[in-house]
Design an enzyme around this catalytic site. Structure first.
Site, PDB file in Angstrom:
ATOM      1  N   ASP A 131       0.859  -1.181   0.000  1.00 14.79           N
ATOM      2  CA  ASP A 131       0.000   0.000   0.000  1.00 14.79           C
ATOM      3  C   ASP A 131       0.902   1.240   0.000  1.00 14.79           C
ATOM      4  OD1 ASP A 131      -2.457   1.389   0.307  1.00 14.79           O
ATOM      5  OD2 ASP A 131      -2.332   1.321   2.473  1.00 14.79           O
TER       6      ASP A 131
ATOM      7  N   PHE B 176     -10.235  -0.968  -0.683  1.00 14.41           N
ATOM      8  CA  PHE B 176      -9.913  -1.788   0.478  1.00 14.41           C
ATOM      9  C   PHE B 176     -10.402  -3.202   0.234  1.00 14.41           C
ATOM     10  CE2 PHE B 176      -9.806  -3.529   4.686  1.00 14.41           C
ATOM     11  CZ  PHE B 176      -8.564  -3.071   5.109  1.00 14.41           C
TER      12      PHE B 176
ATOM     13  N   LYS C 195      -1.003  -1.720  -4.679  1.00 14.17           N
ATOM     14  CA  LYS C 195      -1.744  -0.463  -4.877  1.00 14.17           C
ATOM     15  C   LYS C 195      -0.719   0.629  -5.165  1.00 14.17           C
ATOM     16  CE  LYS C 195      -5.314  -1.243  -1.328  1.00 14.17           C
ATOM     17  NZ  LYS C 195      -5.830  -0.716  -0.043  1.00 14.17           N
TER      18      LYS C 195
END
Ligand code: IMP
Ligand code: MG
Length: 178
Positions: A106, A155, A134
Site C-alpha cells: 500500500d 480496500f 496499490k
C-alpha cells in the site's frame, strides 16, 4: 458492523496468479542461487500466510522459511505509517538471498522498513513479491520485484487480508466500501 462484500478476485484467478509467480520465481532463483544454496523466504505475518503457503509450493528451488510480524498503527483501512515489529526473524539473513512475501503493498512503508533491516543485517540480495499492489497509494519509493496483480485504491479482504481481523479465511478476494 456487517460490511457488504463485492466480488473482486476469484479463487481460480488467485491460483493462476500464484502459479505464474511461482514459475517466474523458480526460474529467476535457479540461475541466481548456487547449487544447493537455499532461498530465504520471509513471510510478513499475518496477512501473507495464505498467499505464502500456496506460493512456496510452486517454488522449485530449495527454500528456508522465516517470518516476521510487522504492523502499522492506524485506523482499520488507513495505515498510519508508523511500523511496529511484533515478532522478529528467527534466523539471521546474513549472506542469504532473501525473498520477502507480502499480500499487499500500500504505502510501501512496511516493506521499506523490512528491506532496510535485511540490508543492514547483511543479506546478499533482497527481493520483494506481493500478491496485490496499490501503486497509486505509494508514499515511499521501494522496488517491488514480483507483483501478482495491480489494483486501484480499494480496500480488499479475504485470502489473508483482513478488516479488523475479520475475513482472513475467505478463499477469494472481495472489496468493501468504507
Ligand atoms: P503499507 O506499509 O502501507 O504498504 O501497508 C501494507 C499492509 O497494510 C499490508 O501488508 C496489509 O496488512 C495492510 N493493507 C493495506 N491495504 C490493505 C487492504 O486493502 N486490505 C487489507 N489490508 C491492507
Ligand atoms: Mg500485511
Amino acid at each position: 458492523m456487517q460490511e457488504k462484500l463485492h466480488d473482486f478476485i476469484s479463487a481460480d484467478d488467485i491460483k493462476n496468479i500464484v502459479r505464474r509467480l511461482g514459475k517466474q520465481l523458480s526460474l529467476d532463483y535457479a540461475s541466481l542461487l548456487k547449487p544447493e544454496e537455499p532461498l530465504k523466504v520471509i513471510i510478513i505475518l499475518k496477512g501473507a500466510i495464505l498467499f505464502a503457503s500456496d506460493l512456496i509450493r510452486e517454488i522449485t528451488v530449495p527454500i528456508r522459511l522465516d517470518m516476521i510480524r510487522l504492523a502499522s498503527y492506524g485506523s482499520s483501512t488507513r495505515s498510519s505509517g508508523e511500523i511496529r515489529m511484533l515478532k522478529d526473524l528467527e534466523e539471521s539473513p546474513k549472506d542469504s538471498h532473501v525473498l520477502i512475501l507480502d499480500e499487499i503493498v500500500d504505502t510501501g512503508r512496511t516493506l521499506a522498513v523490512l528491506i532496510q533491516k535485511l540490508r543492514t543485517a547483511g543479506a546478499k540480495s533482497v527481493r520483494t513479491c506481493t500478491l496485490l499492489n496499490k501503486a497509486s497509494r505509494r508514499e515511499v519509493s521501494i522496488n517491488v520485484d514480483y507483483v501478482g496483480q495491480e489494483i486501484e485504491d480499494r480496500f480488499v479482504v479475504g485470502y489473508g487480508l483482513d478488516f479488523n481481523e475479520a475475513y482472513r479465511n475467505l478463499p477469494a478476494i472481495y472489496y468493501i466500501k468504507t
